[in-house]
Design a protein around this motif. Structure first.
Motif, PDB file in Angstrom:
ATOM      1  N   ARG A  31       0.797  -1.245  -0.067  1.00  0.00           N
ATOM      2  CA  ARG A  31       0.036   0.250  -0.096  1.00  0.00           C
ATOM      3  C   ARG A  31       0.930   1.315  -0.219  1.00  0.00           C
ATOM      4  O   ARG A  31       1.874   1.360   0.603  1.00  0.00           O
ATOM      5  N   GLY A  32       0.310   2.273  -0.701  1.00  0.00           N
ATOM      6  CA  GLY A  32       1.188   3.441  -0.712  1.00  0.00           C
ATOM      7  C   GLY A  32       2.597   3.063  -1.270  1.00  0.00           C
ATOM      8  O   GLY A  32       2.683   2.532  -2.236  1.00  0.00           O
ATOM      9  N   SER A  79      13.827 -14.840   2.169  1.00  0.00           N
ATOM     10  CA  SER A  79      13.436 -13.715   2.924  1.00  0.00           C
ATOM     11  C   SER A  79      12.372 -12.921   2.442  1.00  0.00           C
ATOM     12  O   SER A  79      12.272 -12.708   1.280  1.00  0.00           O
ATOM     13  N   VAL A  80      11.311 -12.500   3.322  1.00  0.00           N
ATOM     14  CA  VAL A  80      10.181 -11.506   3.113  1.00  0.00           C
ATOM     15  C   VAL A  80      10.562 -10.443   3.731  1.00  0.00           C
ATOM     16  O   VAL A  80      10.704 -10.266   4.823  1.00  0.00           O
ATOM     17  N   VAL A  81      10.621  -9.418   3.083  1.00  0.00           N
ATOM     18  CA  VAL A  81      10.926  -8.034   3.695  1.00  0.00           C
ATOM     19  C   VAL A  81      10.012  -6.954   2.999  1.00  0.00           C
ATOM     20  O   VAL A  81      10.048  -6.712   1.926  1.00  0.00           O
ATOM     21  N   VAL A  82       9.605  -6.012   3.947  1.00  0.00           N
ATOM     22  CA  VAL A  82       8.622  -4.758   3.520  1.00  0.00           C
ATOM     23  C   VAL A  82       9.687  -3.737   3.181  1.00  0.00           C
ATOM     24  O   VAL A  82      10.614  -3.250   4.131  1.00  0.00           O
ATOM     25  N   LEU A  83       9.780  -3.105   2.017  1.00  0.00           N
ATOM     26  CA  LEU A  83      10.399  -1.850   1.692  1.00  0.00           C
ATOM     27  C   LEU A  83       9.498  -0.724   1.663  1.00  0.00           C
ATOM     28  O   LEU A  83       8.308  -0.642   1.240  1.00  0.00           O
ATOM     29  N   GLU A  84      10.167   0.481   1.954  1.00  0.00           N
ATOM     30  CA  GLU A  84       9.434   1.758   1.516  1.00  0.00           C
ATOM     31  C   GLU A  84      10.204   2.406   0.354  1.00  0.00           C
ATOM     32  O   GLU A  84      11.401   2.536   0.387  1.00  0.00           O
ATOM     33  N   THR A 111      17.137   4.993  -2.781  1.00  0.00           N
ATOM     34  CA  THR A 111      17.334   3.495  -2.206  1.00  0.00           C
ATOM     35  C   THR A 111      16.071   3.329  -1.473  1.00  0.00           C
ATOM     36  O   THR A 111      15.866   3.843  -0.502  1.00  0.00           O
ATOM     37  N   PRO A 112      15.326   2.112  -1.876  1.00  0.00           N
ATOM     38  CA  PRO A 112      14.152   1.629  -1.014  1.00  0.00           C
ATOM     39  C   PRO A 112      14.729   1.312   0.203  1.00  0.00           C
ATOM     40  O   PRO A 112      15.893   0.675   0.410  1.00  0.00           O
ATOM     41  N   GLU A 113      14.132   1.467   1.453  1.00  0.00           N
ATOM     42  CA  GLU A 113      14.394   1.239   2.687  1.00  0.00           C
ATOM     43  C   GLU A 113      13.649   0.262   3.496  1.00  0.00           C
ATOM     44  O   GLU A 113      12.303   0.195   3.512  1.00  0.00           O
ATOM     45  N   VAL A 114      14.321  -0.636   3.977  1.00  0.00           N
ATOM     46  CA  VAL A 114      13.742  -1.869   4.866  1.00  0.00           C
ATOM     47  C   VAL A 114      13.126  -1.340   6.027  1.00  0.00           C
ATOM     48  O   VAL A 114      13.399  -0.458   6.777  1.00  0.00           O
ATOM     49  N   ARG A 115      11.804  -1.727   6.310  1.00  0.00           N
ATOM     50  CA  ARG A 115      10.959  -1.271   7.378  1.00  0.00           C
ATOM     51  C   ARG A 115      10.704  -2.712   8.027  1.00  0.00           C
ATOM     52  O   ARG A 115      10.408  -3.687   7.527  1.00  0.00           O
TER      53      ARG A 115
END
Length: 668
Positions: free
Chosen positions: A159-160, A201-206, A211-215
């Motif tokens: 989302r977003g 690995s499953v990782v949410v990025l912003e 550079t996309p950042e890990v959240r």
């Protein structure tokens, strides 16, 4: 499009070498230096048919499926013909001036583009995970950190600006993970760290600018060799899958050697278990002849293993648990949106050394999954579901779609060419019609509980798919790796990486699909289906040094292309162009990289290198979007003579740091 900056001159000297031996040891047990396990005498292309070609181009294909002249002039052939005569069109998508082949210890991108590290081996992905400390690793920490040697990469919507990234972790290179590592005597702590470093690995990025950042997010997850999997499909519960730890044959702990994969239309991830063979010890102690023959066909031989895992868990010892090996080598499915879900091993898609699987929705609503068995002289497969996909994103539709790969028909490919046999001489010289092309058929192996292979039950077909494919005379290919359908045209593209044993003593010789003996550079195959079981095909690329006459770049002017060798993973952009990563560009004395290849118009076959990865690294798992590219740089600095005690790369952190496999983002 600006001309290639090195047009008209040799780019780099051609070398006889390739991937570092240390990489071969840890990734696949150095399988390329060993006798290929496919010793079957099934007919390969050169023996399969006796062609009679006349001046009108008509041919007889004997036992191969007969295809009419109209079918042979399919959409694929028409598109290729149109490509050679169409007017020039402006270049669309990611425009760039190609990077030059190089040997830098860096990711090199085109002028006007930027890059950044998204995530590295050991970076925390779960809440409370410790920061990475190379000299203080633990299994518990690695279970919460990004795994080693990331390969396939997928980026899904959330989302977003939030996105879900999923990565495979193919294998561990213990000499590069631990200082003072003793290959003859690994510690239990080191082994358990390796178990935790495998998997996904499953990782949410912003995402946004830069550079996309890990959240830290509830969806973040590690899948390791300790994760419980559900076994589904026609071989679930088979006696061939039962062990003392799982007498039901329906539950497996872990996944390993996960190479490439794909994103399904319903938003799950498919991942292929590939080089499973050298994780299992003591095949030489197995005495049952049938079991022994099956192990041999999957390359399971010898005594102790490279990593010595059998010292710490009996499931890696074939003398004690001969069925455990049958529980690996499958396509797995993972729901990245449900962190509590059990991932699945799909037996209906067959067991072999899966590079990956990619799904396409057919015209009738059923889905087809295309797959390659990544070893010399192995085969290409597809699976077609019984049920049709349900549209929409309702819970009911998604649950239905996640069962589509449980029931259907498994096929293997047999190819035929349309050129006289004497014109395919093993040198790579084009035949008189100017193309390597022909027709083929998908041969049914099994449908659910029904086997189409004499002498084999359906369960045996699925668990020992290689033996079933041998029996029906499938075509021996040059290491079929990533096999992907084009999202718009449905045409299928297969990366055939290489085969140095082609045409050597006692091995299958060149054929029109695999036209070079001692093939160290590979080719890219383009396939268009004319029915459920028939297709036409051609070679889009015959890779290698463009100055070598035994190369072909889709008919494009070879003085303007970037040299490419050992194609591995493929992907597509929104404009329909093909993107390719390479594995072992050191065969051309250069680092591996990512390349774009237009498929239509005057630019068809114009290979352009978009980036290169550091020395010793392999380029993997590309994600291609209009404003963002992700690439996995796997095993940086993995060169012979190097180790954690003697690093030759310090990428990505620089200074005197240890090299770390990482995901790289590139944007304009």
């Amino acid at each position: 499009m600006p001309p290639h900056p090195d047009r008209g001159r040799r780019l780099l000297p051609l070398l006889a070498g390739g991937r570092a031996r240390v990489t071969c040891r840890y990734r696949c047990g150095d399988q390329c230096s060993q006798h290929p396990p496919n010793t079957s005498d099934n007919p390969y292309f050169g023996d399969l048919v006796q062609r009679v070609v006349d001046r009108r181009g008509l041919f007889r294909a004997g036992a191969v499926v007969a295809v009419s002249t109209a079918a042979a002039s399919s959409a694929l052939a028409s598109a290729a013909a149109a490509a050679s005569t169409s007017a020039a069109a402006p270049r669309r998508g990611l425009d760039f001036v190609p990077v030059k082949p190089n040997l830098e210890d860096a990711v090199v991108v085109p002028e006007g583009f930027q890059q950044g590290i998204v995530i590295r081996w050991g970076d925390p992905i779960l809440p409370g995970a410790p920061e990475f400390d190379f000299d203080a690793q633990t299994p518990e920490a690695q279970e919460q950190q990004f795994g080693f040697n990331n390969d396939f990469c997928a980026l899904l919507p959330l989302r977003g600006d939030l996105r879900v990234m999923v990565n495979n972790h193919e294998y561990t290179s213990e000499e590069f993970i631990f200082r003072g590592y003793d290959p003859a005597n690994p510690t239990e702590q080191q082994v358990r760290i390796a178990w935790a470093a495998h998997g996904l690995s499953v990782v949410v990025l912003e995402t946004g600018d830069g550079t996309p950042e890990v959240r830290m997010h509830r969806l973040n997850r590690r899948i390791t060799l300790n994760t419980e999997f559900e076994v589904r499909g026609p071989a679930a519960g088979s006696d061939l899958l039962k062990t003392s730890a799982d007498p039901t044959g329906t539950k497996v702990f872990g996944t390993m050697n996960n190479c490439s994969g794909g994103v399904t239309p319903w938003g799950t991830i498919l991942s292929g278990e590939e080089n499973i063979h050298f994780y299992f010890a003591n095949a030489d102690q197995v005495t049952d002849p049938a079991t022994k023959a099956r192990l041999d066909r999957y390359g399971m031989k010898g005594t102790e293993t490279e990593r010595k895992w059998e010292r710490f868990d009996s499931r890696w010892d074939l003398a004690r648990q001969p069925n455990e090996a049958n529980r690996f080598g499958w396509i797995i499915e993972l729901d990245p949106y449900d962190p509590e879900s059990r991932p699945v091993k799909h037996t209906a898609l067959g067991r072999f050394k899966h590079e990956g699987a990619n799904v396409h929705v057919l015209d009738d609503g059923r889905v087809a999954a295309y797959m390659g068995d990544d070893e010399k002289f192995e085969y290409m497969y597809k699976f077609v579901s019984d049920e049709k996909v349900k549209r929409g994103d309702s819970r009911h539709a998604r649950r239905h779609n996640m069962s589509l790969l449980d029931s259907g028909t498994l096929y293997v490919a047999r190819f035929s060419g349309d050129s006289p046999a004497e014109e395919i001489d093993g040198t790579g010289k084009l035949p008189s019609d100017g193309r390597f092309d022909g027709t083929g058929e998908w041969i049914a192996l099994a449908h659910n509980d029904e086997s189409f292979v004499p002498g084999m039950t359906a369960e045996e077909v699925y668990v020992f798919a290689r033996l079933a494919a041998d029996a029906v005379g499938a075509t021996k290919m040059d290491r079929p790796e990533d096999v992907q359908p084009h999202p718009k045209t449905g045409h299928v593209y297969a990366a055939l990486t290489n085969n140095s044993d082609r045409g050597t003593d006692g091995k299958a010789g060149a054929d029109e699909t695999n036209p070079r003996n001692s093939n160290k550079h590979g080719q890219v195959l383009e396939l268009a289906e004319t029915s459920r079981t028939t297709f036409t095909w051609n070679l889009l690329l015959v890779c290698g040094d463009p100055d070598d006459p035994a190369t072909y770049y889709g008919g494009f002017d070879k003085s303007q292309v970037s040299p490419i060798t050992c194609p591995d993973n493929v992907a597509f952009d929104s404009k329909g162009d093909l993107w390719i990563t390479t594995d072992s560009s050191e065969a051309l004395a250069a680092n591996d990289g990512l390349y774009r290849v237009p498929l239509e118009g005057e630019e068809r076959g114009h290979v352009m290198q978009f980036l290169s990865v550091p020395r010793g690294a392999e380029a993997c798992g590309p994600v291609i979007e209009d404003d963002l590219v992700l690439v996995s740089a796997q095993h940086p600095g993995e060169l012979d003579g190097a180790s954690a005690d003697n690093p030759v790369s310090h990428w990505p952190d620089g200074g005197d740091s240890q090299p770390r496999p990482s995901v790289v983002a590139v944007w304009r």
